[in-house]
Design a protein around this motif. Structure first.
Motif, PDB file in Angstrom:
ATOM      1  N   UNK A   9      77.454  -4.994  89.138  1.00 42.72           N
ATOM      2  CA  UNK A   9      76.779  -4.714  87.867  1.00 42.72           C
ATOM      3  C   UNK A   9      76.543  -5.973  87.033  1.00 42.72           C
ATOM      4  N   UNK A  10      77.458  -6.935  87.061  1.00 43.29           N
ATOM      5  CA  UNK A  10      77.280  -8.169  86.281  1.00 43.29           C
ATOM      6  C   UNK A  10      76.132  -9.019  86.795  1.00 43.29           C
ATOM      7  N   UNK A  11      75.732  -8.823  88.044  1.00 48.74           N
ATOM      8  CA  UNK A  11      74.668  -9.620  88.652  1.00 48.74           C
ATOM      9  C   UNK A  11      73.330  -8.898  88.684  1.00 48.74           C
ATOM     10  N   UNK A  12      73.296  -7.658  88.219  1.00 53.32           N
ATOM     11  CA  UNK A  12      72.068  -6.860  88.284  1.00 53.32           C
ATOM     12  C   UNK A  12      71.102  -7.249  87.172  1.00 53.32           C
ATOM     13  N   UNK A  13      69.838  -7.193  87.497  1.00 49.86           N
ATOM     14  CA  UNK A  13      68.795  -7.442  86.511  1.00 49.86           C
ATOM     15  C   UNK A  13      67.675  -6.430  86.673  1.00 49.86           C
ATOM     16  N   UNK A  14      66.772  -6.384  85.721  1.00 48.88           N
ATOM     17  CA  UNK A  14      65.589  -5.532  85.791  1.00 48.88           C
ATOM     18  C   UNK A  14      65.904  -4.066  86.019  1.00 48.88           C
ATOM     19  N   UNK A  15      65.115  -3.430  86.922  1.00 47.89           N
ATOM     20  CA  UNK A  15      65.301  -1.994  87.174  1.00 47.89           C
ATOM     21  C   UNK A  15      66.700  -1.640  87.678  1.00 47.89           C
ATOM     22  N   UNK A  16      67.322  -2.526  88.458  1.00 50.21           N
ATOM     23  CA  UNK A  16      68.672  -2.239  88.943  1.00 50.21           C
ATOM     24  C   UNK A  16      69.663  -2.189  87.787  1.00 50.21           C
ATOM     25  N   UNK A  21      73.151   0.894  84.213  1.00 53.90           N
ATOM     26  CA  UNK A  21      73.467   1.351  82.853  1.00 53.90           C
ATOM     27  C   UNK A  21      73.453   2.872  82.779  1.00 53.90           C
ATOM     28  N   UNK A  22      72.486   3.491  83.442  1.00 55.31           N
ATOM     29  CA  UNK A  22      72.419   4.956  83.470  1.00 55.31           C
ATOM     30  C   UNK A  22      73.642   5.526  84.194  1.00 55.31           C
ATOM     31  N   UNK A  23      74.051   4.871  85.284  1.00 55.79           N
ATOM     32  CA  UNK A  23      75.232   5.327  86.028  1.00 55.79           C
ATOM     33  C   UNK A  23      76.475   5.258  85.151  1.00 55.79           C
ATOM     34  N   UNK A  24      76.610   4.189  84.409  1.00 53.44           N
ATOM     35  CA  UNK A  24      77.752   4.050  83.503  1.00 53.44           C
ATOM     36  C   UNK A  24      77.700   5.138  82.433  1.00 53.44           C
ATOM     37  N   UNK A  25      76.499   5.435  81.954  1.00 56.17           N
ATOM     38  CA  UNK A  25      76.344   6.507  80.972  1.00 56.17           C
ATOM     39  C   UNK A  25      76.748   7.871  81.523  1.00 56.17           C
ATOM     40  N   UNK A  26      76.465   8.107  82.804  1.00 53.91           N
ATOM     41  CA  UNK A  26      76.810   9.390  83.431  1.00 53.91           C
ATOM     42  C   UNK A  26      78.282   9.485  83.793  1.00 53.91           C
ATOM     43  N   UNK A  27      78.831   8.407  84.363  1.00 53.67           N
ATOM     44  CA  UNK A  27      80.160   8.494  84.980  1.00 53.67           C
ATOM     45  C   UNK A  27      81.175   7.503  84.433  1.00 53.67           C
ATOM     46  N   UNK A  28      80.747   6.617  83.544  1.00 49.49           N
ATOM     47  CA  UNK A  28      81.677   5.646  82.983  1.00 49.49           C
ATOM     48  C   UNK A  28      81.859   4.402  83.829  1.00 49.49           C
ATOM     49  N   UNK A  29      81.257   4.389  85.019  1.00 47.03           N
ATOM     50  CA  UNK A  29      81.334   3.230  85.911  1.00 47.03           C
ATOM     51  C   UNK A  29      80.233   3.344  86.956  1.00 47.03           C
ATOM     52  N   UNK A  30      80.078   2.295  87.746  1.00 48.89           N
ATOM     53  CA  UNK A  30      79.108   2.304  88.839  1.00 48.89           C
ATOM     54  C   UNK A  30      79.883   2.524  90.136  1.00 48.89           C
ATOM     55  N   UNK A  37      72.925   1.443  97.233  1.00 50.36           N
ATOM     56  CA  UNK A  37      71.461   1.415  97.177  1.00 50.36           C
ATOM     57  C   UNK A  37      70.945   0.280  96.307  1.00 50.36           C
ATOM     58  N   UNK A  38      71.822  -0.669  95.967  1.00 52.59           N
ATOM     59  CA  UNK A  38      71.466  -1.718  95.009  1.00 52.59           C
ATOM     60  C   UNK A  38      70.359  -2.653  95.493  1.00 52.59           C
ATOM     61  N   UNK A  39      70.158  -2.761  96.787  1.00 50.79           N
ATOM     62  CA  UNK A  39      69.090  -3.631  97.278  1.00 50.79           C
ATOM     63  C   UNK A  39      67.714  -2.980  97.178  1.00 50.79           C
ATOM     64  N   UNK A  40      67.692  -1.694  96.876  1.00 46.03           N
ATOM     65  CA  UNK A  40      66.433  -0.960  96.706  1.00 46.03           C
ATOM     66  C   UNK A  40      66.465  -0.136  95.435  1.00 46.03           C
ATOM     67  N   UNK A  41      66.293  -0.773  94.275  1.00 46.78           N
ATOM     68  CA  UNK A  41      66.382  -0.017  93.015  1.00 46.78           C
ATOM     69  C   UNK A  41      65.449   1.184  92.946  1.00 46.78           C
ATOM     70  N   UNK A  42      64.289   1.092  93.603  1.00 49.14           N
ATOM     71  CA  UNK A  42      63.361   2.226  93.576  1.00 49.14           C
ATOM     72  C   UNK A  42      63.926   3.398  94.385  1.00 49.14           C
TER      73      UNK A  42
END
Length: 81
Positions: A9-16, A21-30, A37-42
């Motif tokens: 998460x500290x290295x993610x940018x853009x859509x990822x 951030x949405x994952x943290x909002x849902x579950x409190x963590x990634x 699936x981090x290599x394919x944000x879409x």
């Protein structure tokens, strides 16, 4: 054993970063299932949209029944995450 490169998460940018951030909002963590699936944000986005439709969309099943089914399927698949 297979190895997947996961983006922290500290290295993610853009859509990822937005998906994380949405994952943290849902579950409190990634969780690692999300990071897998981090290599394919879409792909991650599409997967999360499918998850939300299945778990929260209109259905004759209650939320509890959906969670129970997900738990049983994961256990049957020996997928403990």
């Amino acid at each position: 054993m297979a190895h997947l490169r996961l983006i922290d998460p500290d290295d993610a940018g853009g859509p990822l970063a937005e998906e994380y951030e949405a994952a943290i909002g849902r579950a409190g963590k990634v969780f690692n299932i999300v990071r897998s699936m981090s290599l394919g944000p879409e792909v991650l986005h599409a997967s999360m949209e499918l998850y939300k439709a299945i778990m929260f969309g209109p259905s004759p099943l209650s939320r509890q029944e959906r969670e129970l089914l997900a738990t049983v399927v994961s256990a049957e698949n020996e997928c403990y995450y």
